[in-house]
Design an enzyme around this catalytic site. Structure first.
Site, short mmCIF file in Angstrom:
data_model
loop_
_atom_site.label_atom_id
_atom_site.label_comp_id
_atom_site.label_asym_id
_atom_site.label_seq_id
_atom_site.Cartn_x
_atom_site.Cartn_y
_atom_site.Cartn_z
N ASP A 120 -2.09 4.49 7.79
CA ASP A 120 -2.48 5.63 8.61
C ASP A 120 -2.92 5.14 9.99
O ASP A 120 -2.12 5.02 10.91
CB ASP A 120 -3.59 6.41 7.90
N ASP B 85 0.86 -1.18 0.00
CA ASP B 85 0.00 0.00 0.00
C ASP B 85 0.90 1.23 0.00
O ASP B 85 2.10 1.14 0.29
CB ASP B 85 -0.93 0.00 1.21
N ASP B 86 0.32 2.37 -0.33
CA ASP B 86 1.10 3.60 -0.34
C ASP B 86 1.39 4.09 1.07
O ASP B 86 2.46 4.56 1.38
CB ASP B 86 0.41 4.70 -1.16
#
Length: 168
Positions: free
Chosen positions: A105, A101-102
């Protein structure tokens, strides 16, 4: 900057490409990967770069919606699950699979995918403190109150300074 305002961290294509390649370098010595599962949509671009660098051709997606209106993280919705053939690789449960994933969070999305692939290796380009426990490998940590503006989300616009110039 006002208290409570998120910090802006704009990432341009060149920087993102360098960071995604750095992620591939770290992952190259950590296993023999049979497949990549990218968490869409943010994981598509780094997964393509990592797949190219590591010579991985088996690429799958898991489609999960978590951000709504590009600002608030809401309830998670699995739009498309992982192909059972990928889950079953190398003895099952995601062994030999990279999940890309980028950004991590809160870690909520990664936690959902980790339940699907408990033996997979999770990697992101960027990580925030709340989500770090869900990730095995990442490149850059940013503070929890930082909003990352990815290159695919930006156009060329003026960026205001961090503080106001009181000199007038």
């Amino acid at each position: 900057m006002e208290q409570g305002q998120p910090k802006a961290f704009p990432v341009h294509w060149e920087q993102f490409h360098r960071d995604a390649r750095a992620l591939a370098w770290r992952l190259a010595s950590q296993g023999e990967w049979k497949a990549i599962v990218c968490i869409t949509r943010g994981g598509l671009v780094p997964a393509a770069i990592v797949a190219r660098e590591l010579g991985i051709r088996n690429i799958e997606t898991v489609c999960i919606a978590s951000y709504h209106d590009y600002k608030d993280q809401g309830s998670l919705e699995v739009i498309k699950p992982i192909d059972p053939e990928v889950i079953g690789l190398d003895g099952g449960e995601g062994a030999g699979v990279l999940v890309i994933d980028d950004l991590v969070d809160s870690g909520n999305t990664a936690a959902v995918v980790r339940k699907m692939l408990p033996k997979a290796h999770f990697a992101t380009v960027y990580a925030k403190p709340k989500g770090r426990p869900q990730i095995d490998t990442f490149i850059t940590e940013v503070s929890q109150d930082t909003w990352i503006y990815f290159p695919w989300d930006m156009g060329f616009t003026f960026q205001p300074p961090l503080t106001k110039d009181t000199q007038g």
